[in-house]
Design an enzyme around this catalytic site. Structure first.
Site, PDB file in Angstrom:
ATOM      1  N   LYS A 182      55.053  36.504  43.117  1.00  0.00           N
ATOM      2  CA  LYS A 182      54.426  36.397  44.319  1.00  0.00           C
ATOM      3  C   LYS A 182      53.515  35.095  44.054  1.00  0.00           C
ATOM      4  O   LYS A 182      52.173  35.349  43.551  1.00  0.00           O
ATOM      5  CB  LYS A 182      53.880  37.518  44.498  1.00  0.00           C
ATOM      6  CG  LYS A 182      53.190  37.701  46.280  1.00  0.00           C
ATOM      7  CD  LYS A 182      52.143  38.321  46.378  1.00  0.00           C
ATOM      8  CE  LYS A 182      50.683  37.929  46.053  1.00  0.00           C
ATOM      9  NZ  LYS A 182      50.555  36.718  46.511  1.00  0.00           N
ATOM     10  N   GLY A 234      44.496  36.253  37.715  1.00  0.00           N
ATOM     11  CA  GLY A 234      43.700  36.397  38.934  1.00  0.00           C
ATOM     12  C   GLY A 234      42.038  37.043  38.651  1.00  0.00           C
ATOM     13  O   GLY A 234      41.994  36.852  37.528  1.00  0.00           O
ATOM     14  N   SER A 235      41.656  37.430  39.667  1.00  0.00           N
ATOM     15  CA  SER A 235      40.224  38.027  39.625  1.00  0.00           C
ATOM     16  C   SER A 235      40.286  39.367  39.007  1.00  0.00           C
ATOM     17  O   SER A 235      41.439  40.208  39.134  1.00  0.00           O
ATOM     18  CB  SER A 235      39.666  37.798  40.911  1.00  0.00           C
ATOM     19  OG  SER A 235      40.380  38.978  41.843  1.00  0.00           O
ATOM     20  N   GLU A 256      45.842  38.342  32.862  1.00  0.00           N
ATOM     21  CA  GLU A 256      44.939  37.033  32.767  1.00  0.00           C
ATOM     22  C   GLU A 256      43.779  36.758  33.693  1.00  0.00           C
ATOM     23  O   GLU A 256      44.270  36.737  35.001  1.00  0.00           O
ATOM     24  CB  GLU A 256      45.934  35.903  32.719  1.00  0.00           C
ATOM     25  CG  GLU A 256      47.048  36.189  31.793  1.00  0.00           C
ATOM     26  CD  GLU A 256      46.365  35.609  30.219  1.00  0.00           C
ATOM     27  OE1 GLU A 256      45.270  35.052  30.077  1.00  0.00           O
ATOM     28  OE2 GLU A 256      47.190  35.910  29.183  1.00  0.00           O
ATOM     29  N   GLU A 390      31.187  34.800  37.529  1.00  0.00           N
ATOM     30  CA  GLU A 390      31.962  33.536  37.754  1.00  0.00           C
ATOM     31  C   GLU A 390      31.970  32.929  38.831  1.00  0.00           C
ATOM     32  O   GLU A 390      32.023  33.515  40.058  1.00  0.00           O
ATOM     33  CB  GLU A 390      33.510  33.987  37.577  1.00  0.00           C
ATOM     34  CG  GLU A 390      34.488  32.826  37.423  1.00  0.00           C
ATOM     35  CD  GLU A 390      35.929  33.496  37.304  1.00  0.00           C
ATOM     36  OE1 GLU A 390      36.267  34.406  38.169  1.00  0.00           O
ATOM     37  OE2 GLU A 390      36.702  32.736  36.674  1.00  0.00           O
TER      38      GLU A 390
HETATM   39  P1  NAD Z   1      42.793  36.752  43.322  1.00  0.00           P
HETATM   40  O1  NAD Z   1      42.396  38.018  42.448  1.00  0.00           O
HETATM   41  O2  NAD Z   1      42.071  36.925  44.628  1.00  0.00           O
HETATM   42  O3  NAD Z   1      44.254  36.603  43.620  1.00  0.00           O
HETATM   43  C1  NAD Z   1      45.142  36.690  42.425  1.00  0.00           C
HETATM   44  C2  NAD Z   1      46.464  36.873  43.165  1.00  0.00           C
HETATM   45  O4  NAD Z   1      46.736  38.371  43.418  1.00  0.00           O
HETATM   46  C3  NAD Z   1      47.067  36.241  44.511  1.00  0.00           C
HETATM   47  O5  NAD Z   1      48.503  35.932  44.579  1.00  0.00           O
HETATM   48  C4  NAD Z   1      46.737  37.349  45.448  1.00  0.00           C
HETATM   49  O6  NAD Z   1      47.535  37.237  46.805  1.00  0.00           O
HETATM   50  C5  NAD Z   1      46.925  38.807  44.718  1.00  0.00           C
HETATM   51  N1  NAD Z   1      46.587  39.900  45.132  1.00  0.00           N
HETATM   52  C6  NAD Z   1      45.171  39.913  45.991  1.00  0.00           C
HETATM   53  N2  NAD Z   1      45.290  41.014  46.194  1.00  0.00           N
HETATM   54  C7  NAD Z   1      46.101  41.961  45.683  1.00  0.00           C
HETATM   55  C8  NAD Z   1      46.552  43.451  45.426  1.00  0.00           C
HETATM   56  N3  NAD Z   1      45.817  44.272  45.928  1.00  0.00           N
HETATM   57  N4  NAD Z   1      47.746  43.477  44.655  1.00  0.00           N
HETATM   58  C9  NAD Z   1      48.400  42.653  44.110  1.00  0.00           C
HETATM   59  N5  NAD Z   1      48.062  41.313  44.178  1.00  0.00           N
HETATM   60  C10 NAD Z   1      47.123  41.162  44.984  1.00  0.00           C
HETATM   61  O7  NAD Z   1      42.292  35.624  42.420  1.00  0.00           O
HETATM   62  P2  NAD Z   1      42.385  33.895  42.958  1.00  0.00           P
HETATM   63  O8  NAD Z   1      41.236  33.725  43.658  1.00  0.00           O
HETATM   64  O9  NAD Z   1      43.724  33.527  43.404  1.00  0.00           O
HETATM   65  O10 NAD Z   1      42.181  33.260  41.594  1.00  0.00           O
HETATM   66  C11 NAD Z   1      41.028  33.017  40.925  1.00  0.00           C
HETATM   67  C12 NAD Z   1      40.616  34.087  39.721  1.00  0.00           C
HETATM   68  O11 NAD Z   1      41.821  33.914  38.851  1.00  0.00           O
HETATM   69  C13 NAD Z   1      39.652  33.370  38.767  1.00  0.00           C
HETATM   70  O12 NAD Z   1      38.974  34.713  38.603  1.00  0.00           O
HETATM   71  C14 NAD Z   1      40.244  32.906  37.791  1.00  0.00           C
HETATM   72  O13 NAD Z   1      39.239  32.853  36.486  1.00  0.00           O
HETATM   73  C15 NAD Z   1      41.456  33.633  37.410  1.00  0.00           C
HETATM   74  N6  NAD Z   1      42.582  32.999  36.626  1.00  0.00           N
HETATM   75  C16 NAD Z   1      42.484  33.321  35.328  1.00  0.00           C
HETATM   76  C17 NAD Z   1      43.599  32.773  34.526  1.00  0.00           C
HETATM   77  C18 NAD Z   1      43.791  33.074  33.192  1.00  0.00           C
HETATM   78  O14 NAD Z   1      44.908  32.551  32.547  1.00  0.00           O
HETATM   79  N7  NAD Z   1      42.939  33.997  32.579  1.00  0.00           N
HETATM   80  C19 NAD Z   1      44.210  31.455  35.182  1.00  0.00           C
HETATM   81  C20 NAD Z   1      43.928  31.151  36.465  1.00  0.00           C
HETATM   82  C21 NAD Z   1      42.958  31.913  37.070  1.00  0.00           C
END
Ligand code: NAD
Length: 486
Positions: A182, A234-235, A256, A390
Site C-alpha cells: 500500500k 512510517g510514524s 521501521e 521528530e
Molecule cells: P504515517 O505513519 O503517517 O504513514 C505511513 C503509512 O501508513 C502511509 O502509507 C499511510 O497511508 C499508512 N497509514 C496511515 N494510517 C494507517 C492505519 N491506521 N493503518 C495502516 N496504515 C496506515 O507516516 P508518514 O508521514 O507517511 O511517514 C513519515 C514517518 O515515517 C516518519 O516518522 C519517518 O521517520 C518514518 N520513516 C521511517 C523509516 C525507517 O526505515 N525507519 C523510513 C522512512 C520513514
C-alpha cells in the site's frame, strides 16, 4: 517560478491486483499535488475494502507456487527485476520527484538502492535452508526449515517509496513471500511504475500487488485475516494504531519508524570533514528522513566554532526546483507539513532555542510550493520539543555538552533509537561510544547511506525488526523445527 510537473511521464493512476491494472477503486480518489508548485497532478484511485480483499486473495493464490518455485528461478526473476529498475532509473527518479518533491540529485539514488537490494537478496534465494540441531538424550534427527510467512502486507511512507520498496520487497520476495503493497496516496506514482516492472521481470501475477490508498486502506489491509505478516514503515503514531488493531489476530509486525538521531561531536573531530555532514539532517530530503541527524551535540571547546561554520553553510544553501539536477534542497511534502514545521519553529525560542539560520517559509518564485528555509537553532534545551520530537522537516537542534558521560546521556535521552553518529579522532572513544549509544545503527566519522548487506532498524519508538543483510531475509522467514525419532 518553478516548472510544472512533467505530466506526460506520469502513468495513468491505477492499482495492480493479480497482474491486472484497475483504474477505478471503491475508496474514492485523492488529488495528488506536486510539492514544488502546489499544483494538482492527477486523481489517484484509492483502494477500499473491496480492492484490499481482491489484492489479498490474489497474493494468497500466488503464494504456494512462488514459495515452491525452484530457488534459481526465483533468483533469476529478481535479478531481472533489478536490471529493469536500473534500466528505468531515470524515469523512476523523475516520478519520485513528482511524488514528493525530493530533489532529483537525491532521488536518483533510490532506483539503484532498490536494484542493489534485489541483487543482494536474489543471492539468498538458493541459500535458504535450515540447520541440523543437536539433540539428547533420545536418538533423533532434529532440523529446521526456514519457510516464508505467506502474504506480507507492506505499508510504506511517502518520503522514499522506491527506496522502501527495494529495502522491504528485496528480502520479502527472495524469502518466498507474496506481497500486497500500500503506497501512500501522497506519493503513488513511482510505486505504480515499480508494479509494471515487476510484471515485466516475470514475477507471476499476484506475487506483487500495488494498492494505493490512505489510512482506511492501510487499516483494512493490516487487519485482513488473509495477511500473515505486516511490514510497516512510517510514524510511531500509526504503528501504535496497527499494533492495537492486530492484537486480536496477533499478526507479526515488522516496524521501521521515526527517529531523533543525535550526532555527538567531540572536540578532537575533523571539522573540515564534519562540514560535509553537519547540515545533512536538514538538507537531505528537506529533513524528511528517518535517520537524519537532527540533533547535533557539540563539545563545549568547539561549540561556538561549529555553530559559526554551520551558520555560514546554511546561508549558502539555495532552495530550488527539485527537477534541476543542481538543486540540493527542495520543498517539504504538503501544506499540512508546512504548518506543523512552522509551528515547531515558532515555539522553539520560547523554550530557549536561539535561531542561527533560516526560520521562514520561502517566498518569491517558490511561494506556491512548500519550501521552508534550512533552519538551525543552537542552545536547544535537551528536554524541549525540538530536542525530543521528530520534526520531519528542515530544522536542526544544536546543544552543548562537556563530558563523554553527559554526551551519552543526552544522545540516549529520547524515546527513539534509530541512528546515532559520532565524530572523534580517538578510536578507543569511538568504540566506547558505539557500545554505549542506544540505537540500531551507529556511524562514526561519516555517513554514506545504509549498506544493503548490513542490518538496519531501530529500538524503542524507532521500531523493531531489521532490514538488510541476512537479518532482512530472516525477518521474512519463520523457522519450523522438525524432530524425527531415530
Ligand atoms: P504515517 O505513519 O503517517 O504513514 C505511513 C503509512 O501508513 C502511509 O502509507 C499511510 O497511508 C499508512 N497509514 C496511515 N494510517 C494507517 C492505519 N491506521 N493503518 C495502516 N496504515 C496506515 O507516516 P508518514 O508521514 O507517511 O511517514 C513519515 C514517518 O515515517 C516518519 O516518522 C519517518 O521517520 C518514518 N520513516 C521511517 C523509516 C525507517 O526505515 N525507519 C523510513 C522512512 C520513514
Amino acid at each position: 517560478m518553478i516548472a510544472d510537473a512533467t505530466l506526460d511521464i506520469l502513468p495513468k493512476p491505477k492499482l495492480l491486483i493479480g497482474g491486472r491494472d484497475m483504474f477505478d477503486a471503491s475508496g474514492g480518489t485523492h488529488g495528488h499535488v506536486y510539492a514544488a508548485t502546489g499544483k494538482l497532478t492527477g486523481h489517484i484511485p484509492l483502494a477500499g475494502p473491496e480492492e484490499i480483499d481482491a489484492a489479498v486473495a490474489a497474493a494468497r493464490a500466488a503464494a504456494p507456487a512462488w514459495a515452491n518455485m525452484l530457488p534459481n528461478e526465483r533468483r533469476n526473476i529478481l535479478i531481472r527485476f533489478a536490471q529493469l529498475l536500473q534500466r528505468d532509473a531515470d524515469i523512476l527518479t523523475r516520478l519520485s520527484v513528482i511524488d514528493n518533491g525530493i530533489p532529483l540529485s537525491v532521488a536518483q539514488f533510490g532506483p539503484h538502492v532498490a536494484a542493489d537490494s534485489f541483487l543482494y537478496n536474489a543471492g539468498w534465494t538458493d541459500k535458504i535452508g535450515g540447520d541440523v540441531i543437536a539433540t539428547w538424550p533420545t536418538p533423533a534427527l532434529d532440523y529446521t526449515r526456514d519457510e516464508p510467512f505467506g502474504v506480507v502486507a507492506v505499508i510504506i511512507p511517502w518520503n522514499g517509496p522506491i527506496y522502501a520498496l527495494g529495502m522491504v520487497l528485496g528480502p520479502a520476495l527472495a524469502a518466498g513471500n507474496t506481497v500486497v503493497v500500500k503506497p501512500p496516496e501522497l506519493a503513488p506514482y513511482a510505486a505504480m511504475r515499480f508494479g509494471d516492472l515487476a510484471l515485466e521481470a516475470g514475477l507471476p501475477a499476484g506475487v506483487v500487488n500495488i494498492v494505493p490508498g490512505g489510512p482506511a486502506a492501510g487499516a483494512a489491509l493490516t487487519t485482513h485475516p488473509g495477511v500473515d505478516k505486516i511490514s510497516f514503515t512510517g510514524s510511531g503514531a500509526t504503528a501504535r494504531h496497527i499494533l492495537s488493531a492486530v492484537a486480536p489476530r496477533m499478526t507479526p509486525v515488522h516496524l521501521e519508524l521515526g527517529g531523533k538521531s543525535a550526532a555527538v561531536i567531540f572536540d578532537d573531530a575533523d571539522l573540515d570533514a564534519l562540514d560535509a555532514f553537519s547540515l545533512s539532517g536538514v538538507v537531505n530530503n528537506s529533513g524528511q528522513g528517518c535517520i537524519n541527524a537532527t540533533r547535533l551535540l557539540v563539545q563545549s571547546r568547539i561549540y561556538d566554532a561549529v555553530v559559526d561554520r554551520i551558520r555560514a553553510q546554511a546561508e549558502q544553501i539555495a532552495l530550488g526546483d527539485p527537477m534541476d539536477a543542481a538543486t540540493r534542497m527542495g520543498p517539504v511534502i504538503d501544506d499540512r507539513a508546512v504548518q506543523r514545521i512552522m509551528g515547531m519553529i515558532e515555539r522553539a525560542p520560547g523554550e530557549g532555542g536561539r535561531l542561527v539560520a533560516g526560520g521562514e517559509r520561502a517566498g518569491g518564485a517558490l511561494a506556491d510550493g512548500y519550501f521552508i528555509q534550512p533552519t538551525v537553532f543552537c542552545d536547544v534545551d535537551p528536554q524541549s520539543e525540538l530536542a525530543q520530537h521528530e520534526v520531519f522537516g528542515p530544522v536542526l537542534a544544536i546543544s552543548r555538552f562537556d563530558t563523554e558521560e553527559e554526551a551519552v546521556a543526552l544522545a540516549n535521552g529520547t524515546d527513539f533509537g534509530l541512528a546515532a553518529y559520532v565524530w572523534t579522532r580517538d578510536v578507543k572513544r569511538a568504540h566506547g561510544m558505539a557500545s554505549k549509544l542506544i540505537a540500531g545503527n551507529i556511524w562514526v566519522n561519516g555517513f554514506t547511506g545504509i549498506p544493503i548487506s548490513a542490518p538496519f532498524g531501530g529500538v524503542g519508538q524507532s521500531g523493531q525488526g531489521r532490514l538488510g543483510g541476512i537479518h532482512g531475509i530472516r525477518e521474512y522467514l519463520r523457522a519450523k523445527n522438525v524432530w524425527i525419532s531415530l
